[in-house]
Design a protein around this motif. Structure first.
Motif, PDB file in Angstrom:
ATOM      1  N   GLN A   1       0.840  -1.205   0.000  1.00 26.17           N
ATOM      2  CA  GLN A   1       0.000   0.000   0.000  1.00 26.17           C
ATOM      3  C   GLN A   1       0.873   1.252   0.000  1.00 26.17           C
TER       4      GLN A   1
ATOM      5  N   LYS B   1       3.935   1.492  -1.139  1.00 23.41           N
ATOM      6  CA  LYS B   1       4.579   1.550  -2.453  1.00 23.41           C
ATOM      7  C   LYS B   1       3.621   2.164  -3.478  1.00 23.41           C
ATOM      8  N   ALA B   2       2.347   1.770  -3.431  1.00 22.79           N
ATOM      9  CA  ALA B   2       1.352   2.319  -4.358  1.00 22.79           C
ATOM     10  C   ALA B   2       1.139   3.812  -4.103  1.00 22.79           C
ATOM     11  N   LEU B   3       1.117   4.200  -2.840  1.00 27.50           N
ATOM     12  CA  LEU B   3       0.939   5.621  -2.506  1.00 27.50           C
ATOM     13  C   LEU B   3       2.149   6.447  -2.938  1.00 27.50           C
ATOM     14  N   TYR B   4       3.356   5.941  -2.728  1.00 25.41           N
ATOM     15  CA  TYR B   4       4.572   6.633  -3.176  1.00 25.41           C
ATOM     16  C   TYR B   4       4.569   6.782  -4.694  1.00 25.41           C
ATOM     17  N   SER B   5       4.152   5.712  -5.368  1.00 25.14           N
ATOM     18  CA  SER B   5       4.108   5.747  -6.822  1.00 25.14           C
ATOM     19  C   SER B   5       3.100   6.799  -7.301  1.00 25.14           C
ATOM     20  N   LYS B   6       1.956   6.859  -6.660  1.00 22.61           N
ATOM     21  CA  LYS B   6       0.943   7.855  -7.018  1.00 22.61           C
ATOM     22  C   LYS B   6       1.467   9.269  -6.765  1.00 22.61           C
ATOM     23  N   LEU B   7       2.120   9.479  -5.625  1.00 23.77           N
ATOM     24  CA  LEU B   7       2.706  10.782  -5.304  1.00 23.77           C
ATOM     25  C   LEU B   7       3.756  11.161  -6.340  1.00 23.77           C
ATOM     26  N   ASN B   8       4.597  10.219  -6.694  1.00 29.66           N
ATOM     27  CA  ASN B   8       5.656  10.461  -7.672  1.00 29.66           C
ATOM     28  C   ASN B   8       5.075  10.811  -9.039  1.00 29.66           C
ATOM     29  N   SER B   9       3.923  10.239  -9.396  1.00 30.74           N
ATOM     30  CA  SER B   9       3.320  10.534 -10.707  1.00 30.74           C
ATOM     31  C   SER B   9       2.666  11.913 -10.723  1.00 30.74           C
ATOM     32  N   ILE B  10       2.263  12.425  -9.586  1.00 26.53           N
ATOM     33  CA  ILE B  10       1.596  13.741  -9.504  1.00 26.53           C
ATOM     34  C   ILE B  10       2.610  14.876  -9.487  1.00 26.53           C
TER      35      ILE B  10
ATOM     36  N   GLN C   1      12.434  11.579  -3.429  1.00 27.67           N
ATOM     37  CA  GLN C   1      11.091  11.791  -3.965  1.00 27.67           C
ATOM     38  C   GLN C   1      10.231  12.554  -2.959  1.00 27.67           C
TER      39      GLN C   1
END
Length: 179
Positions: free
Chosen positions: A22, A24-33, A49
């Protein structure tokens, strides 16, 4: 008893794995924004990041505050009050004045405004144009904090144009109760 401890250990491992996935998914979402910096191509470490995201959010907050201040200052210009606050200082504003003189088919409009009401000049030109007046000359002069606008136009004598133009301009300047 050993079976219970291994079951509890397995449950904790599963819970921890789900938490990591979870995160990792949140970090990935933050990184994409968050927009990426030009210099950081390739894999950026998680702390970097988060640091970039923090800097970006702070920058957005500062921009938001600047935009709010700009909006407030623009809204102050539109207020019909004669006194305005600017960073705690009281500024006296000049109430706009209009004089309309008709001489045969010629119509002269004299508009006196503060520097914060320059849009009124455009509105007067718009009203004259809508009423079919031919604008012969339009000029302005600024003296300290006052703008003097003079518009010479030609209107048809046969119609009720000059009276209608005068009425519309006064209604625009002073509101509907001014007539």
């Amino acid at each position: 008893m050993e079976n219970n401890t291994s079951s509890a250990r397995t449950d904790r491992k599963l819970i921890e794995r789900n938490r990591r996935n979870q995160m990792k998914a949140l970090y990935s979402k933050l990184n994409s924004i968050v927009p990426r910096q030009q210099s950081s191509r390739g894999g950026t470490s998680l702390p970097d990041q988060l640091h970039e995201a923090t800097k970006y959010i702070k920058k957005l907050q500062i921009n938001l505050e600047k935009m709010k201040e700009k909006k407030d200052s623009l809204m102050e210009i539109q207020k019909p009050s004669n006194v305005r606050m600017n960073r705690g200082k009281v500024l006296g504003l000049k109430a706009p004045e209009i004089e309309i003189h008709q001489m045969g088919s010629a119509l002269e409009v004299v508009l006196i405004t503060g520097l914060d009401c320059q849009f009124m000049f455009n509105e007067v030109l718009r009203v004259l144009s809508e009423e079919g007046a031919d604008i012969v000359n339009a000029s302005y002069t600024v003296v300290q904090d006052t703008g003097f606008h003079i518009i010479h136009s030609k209107v048809e004598q046969s119609t009720n144009g000059p009276a209608r133009i005068t009425e519309r301009l006064k209604r625009f300047m002073y509101g509907s109760g001014a007539l």
